[in-house]
Design an enzyme around this catalytic site. Structure first.
Site, PDB file in Angstrom:
ATOM      1  CB  THR A  28      -0.921   0.014   1.226  1.00 39.11           C
ATOM      2  OG1 THR A  28      -1.717  -1.182   1.230  1.00 39.11           O
ATOM      3  CG2 THR A  28      -1.848   1.218   1.184  1.00 39.11           C
TER       4      THR A  28
ATOM      5  CE  LYS B  99      -4.982  -1.905   2.183  1.00 43.05           C
ATOM      6  NZ  LYS B  99      -3.620  -2.389   2.060  1.00 43.05           N
TER       7      LYS B  99
ATOM      8  CE  LYS C 204       1.877   2.427   4.809  1.00 43.60           C
ATOM      9  NZ  LYS C 204       1.383   1.447   3.811  1.00 43.60           N
TER      10      LYS C 204
END
Length: 356
Positions: free
Chosen positions: A148, A225, A293
């Site tokens: 990701t 995502k 994050k």
């Protein structure tokens, strides 16, 4: 001269009626066949780079389900910490696993290489180093990147791979350590549709329960995502506040987890993490620092697209505080540890006793 030496060394004789030109033709076909066989054998190897919390389970699924690990289709691996590779070999002693010294060597020896690295910084370092992924890419090589990252990172990597004649599939996953080990991930893909069609039933299917292809334009997988993970993080932050409030007003938290699981707001995540949160069990399945994050990247994506995202923004702030809290030291714990930050920020008698 090379052909003559081959004939002499291997005691190969042709009838005198066959001309040297014809012999040369036969040998050219033979050597071409040998080269094609070598290339085919090399291309049939499956590569895997990154054997961390997620990659370990994913690679294990490729082995246990027979996608890779045979003599003619070995699994070729590399990890920044070599002991992870050694542990995988020990876990599957009957499987053909080849450990390489660099990511470059993995890509060079395989047709398709999966990569699963934990952070944008780690991914960039491994991808672009002198002995990294990109250094091993040449015509015909295929990279499936499951990390990701920021959308710009994926776009850059795709461009770099395609410029060298390779194929690139952006394939971040929804799921954590448990789903990775059980083959229950969800792949969110974009990029080379041909590559997606090759791996969806010969790789992705054993590592995941579903694979979605959004577009041939790289970036759409990352967008999907970040939407999923920012919603997940916000849900758990809200659940943490609700569970902490339950404790602070004298309600049995275990009973409240049960109640929540019986109504319209029920979630497998609440049922799984709630009981552990109550007893301060935050063993990492999805580290808090990685959750933050992803939420930060999602907030940046929302801002760039002029979207109202204030609720998620407040959740991102909470995770940032949790990540940066050196007293709690929970950045490497599961993202459920944001529950401890909620209690630390609270002034209730229960919260003060819990944190003492």
């Amino acid at each position: 001269n090379n052909k003559n030496r081959f004939l002499h060394k291997n005691h190969v004789h042709f009838p005198s009626s066959i001309s040297k030109i014809e012999i040369g033709g036969y040998l050219s076909l033979f050597f071409r066949s040998v080269r094609q066989s070598t290339i085919l054998k090399m291309s049939s190897s499956i590569g895997f780079i990154g054997l961390g919390i997620m990659g370990e389970g994913m690679a294990a699924r490729l082995l246990s389900e027979g996608i890779a690990g045979s003599e003619d289709k070995p699994l070729v691996v590399w990890n920044r910490t070599p002991s992870k590779c050694e542990a995988l070999v020990e876990k599957f002693p009957k499987k053909k696993i080849i450990v390489k010294g660099t990511a470059q060597e993995v890509v060079q020896s395989c047709g398709i290489t999966y990569s699963m690295l934990s952070t944008p910084e780690a991914s960039k370092a491994v991808f672009e180093s002198d002995t990294g992924v990109l250094a091993g890419v040449s015509a015909g090589k295929s990279i499936v990147d499951c990390a990701t990252l920021a959308e710009a990172d994926m776009v850059r990597m795709n461009t770099q791979v395609v410029e060298k004649g390779g194929r690139f599939l952006e394939a971040p996953v929804s799921g954590s350590k448990g789903p990775a080990a059980m083959g229950q991930l969800v792949f969110l893909c974009a990029g080379s549709e041909d590559l997606f069609n090759e791996v969806k039933n010969d790789g992705l299917n054993v590592m995941g329960k579903a694979s979605h292809f959004f577009a041939t334009t790289v970036g759409y997988g990352t967008r999907a995502k970040l939407v999923v993970n920012s919603l997940m993080g916000t849900m758990l932050a809200a659940f943490s506040e609700g569970l902490a409030l339950s404790e602070s007003v004298g309600l049995d938290p275990s009973k409240m987890v049960e109640v929540i699981g019986q109504g319209a707001i029920q979630s497998p995540m609440y049922n799984l993490k709630g009981p552990k949160m109550i007893v301060k069990d935050h063993a990492p399945n999805f580290p808090l620092k990685h959750a933050h994050k992803d939420m930060k990247l999602a907030c940046e994506m929302a801002e760039a697209n002029n979207m109202e995202f204030s609720i998620t923004g407040q959740a991102e702030k909470l995770y940032r505080e949790a990540r940066e809290d050196t007293d709690l030291n929970i950045a490497d714990e599961d993202f459920s540890a944001v529950f401890e930050t909620v209690h630390k920020k609270s002034k209730s008698e229960f919260s003060r006793k819990r944190m003492s």
